[in-house]
Design a protein around this motif. Structure first.
Motif, PDB file in Angstrom:
ATOM      1  N   CYS A   3     -12.629  64.451  37.564  1.00  0.00           N
ATOM      2  CA  CYS A   3     -13.269  65.368  38.510  1.00  0.00           C
ATOM      3  C   CYS A   3     -14.777  65.458  38.327  1.00  0.00           C
ATOM      4  CB  CYS A   3     -12.645  66.762  38.446  1.00  0.00           C
ATOM      5  SG  CYS A   3     -12.725  67.549  36.818  1.00  0.00           S
TER       6      CYS A   3
ATOM      7  N   GLY B 128     -11.070  70.701  37.924  1.00  0.00           N
ATOM      8  CA  GLY B 128     -10.807  70.097  39.223  1.00  0.00           C
ATOM      9  C   GLY B 128     -11.851  70.418  40.263  1.00  0.00           C
ATOM     10  N   LEU B 129     -11.849  69.620  41.314  1.00  0.00           N
ATOM     11  CA  LEU B 129     -12.781  69.766  42.420  1.00  0.00           C
ATOM     12  C   LEU B 129     -12.234  70.696  43.479  1.00  0.00           C
ATOM     13  CD1 LEU B 129     -13.580  65.980  42.809  1.00  0.00           C
ATOM     14  CD2 LEU B 129     -15.231  67.707  42.090  1.00  0.00           C
TER      15      LEU B 129
END
Length: 237
Positions: free
Chosen positions: A106, A141-142
């Protein structure tokens, strides 16, 4: 490896496979369309060997040094190793050289380092982009809206190949609540996939919610507790 350990893990694996097969049938998924990744972090090499003896070949690890120790002890076995922990800058060389998959990509700096450090003889490192669907600051995470640009940037990096998406949602008690984040990840994959980049892998679902993940299109579930039991001891990171 003790006989009791081998029997326990073999029995546990059989039950997990039965759960996967039942969920595939219930939700109209083709038989065998969902791969099982056995999460062996904080469990010893004997447990991995027992799982392999029962037919399991793919294993997920979160702590690099612990994984390298197991890989050295089990080098005689044809195992596929997936890194499922948070990627750290000072660990990218070991990850690039000793794993076939990375599930939590990410950050672009990590993608570049992994690509540059990936031995050419091993072929591209398969990567799943981690998506944070809940917006929890504690989760890596994105954000969903950042994934398209991230994947586009990764396509220009030699040594890695984006294979799909993964997520680690917050725990939920009922099936409908469990399905919602998995449905969101599937919808995101459907929006982003192209013929040139089909993103075939959806890595989602664990011991407590694998049925919900399979209902929403998971192609790989990451299961540890149901196979190896509760984690014991302290991880060697």
């Amino acid at each position: 490896m003790t006989a009791n350990l081998a029997l326990t893990i073999a029995d546990n694996l059989a039950r997990v496979r039965e759960r996967i097969a039942a969920a595939e049938a219930r939700y109209g998924r083709p038989p065998g369309s969902v791969a099982l990744l056995a999460v062996s972090k904080v469990h010893g090499a004997d447990s991995v060997a027992a799982a392999h003896a029962a037919g399991q070949a793919a294993f997920g690890e979160s702590y690099v040094q612990e994984a390298l120790d197991k890989q050295a002890a089990l080098a005689h076995l044809p195992l596929t190793w997936h890194f499922i922990g948070r990627v750290q800058t000072n660990k990218t060389r070991d990850i690039a050289g000793h794993f076939a998959w990375v599930h939590g990509l990410c950050e672009l700096k990590h993608a570049r380092r992994l690509g540059a450090q990936r031995p050419a003889a091993l072929g591209p490192l398969a990567c799943c982009v981690q998506v944070n669907l809940s917006g929890e600051a504690s989760k890596g995470g994105l954000a969903p809206e950042a994934v398209a640009d991230f994947i586009a940037a990764c396509r220009g990096i030699d040594g890695i190949g984006v294979q799909g998406l993964m997520t680690l949602p917050a725990p939920a008690d009922d099936l409908a609540a469990q399905r919602r984040p998995f449905a969101a990840l599937r919808a995101l994959r459907e929006r982003l996939a192209t013929p040139a980049l089909p993103l075939p892998t959806l890595s989602m679902g664990m011991t407590d919610d694998l049925e919900a993940a399979i209902a929403e299109g998971a192609t790989m579930v990451r299961v540890g507790t149901a196979i190896f039991g509760a984690r014991v001891g302290t991880a060697h990171r």
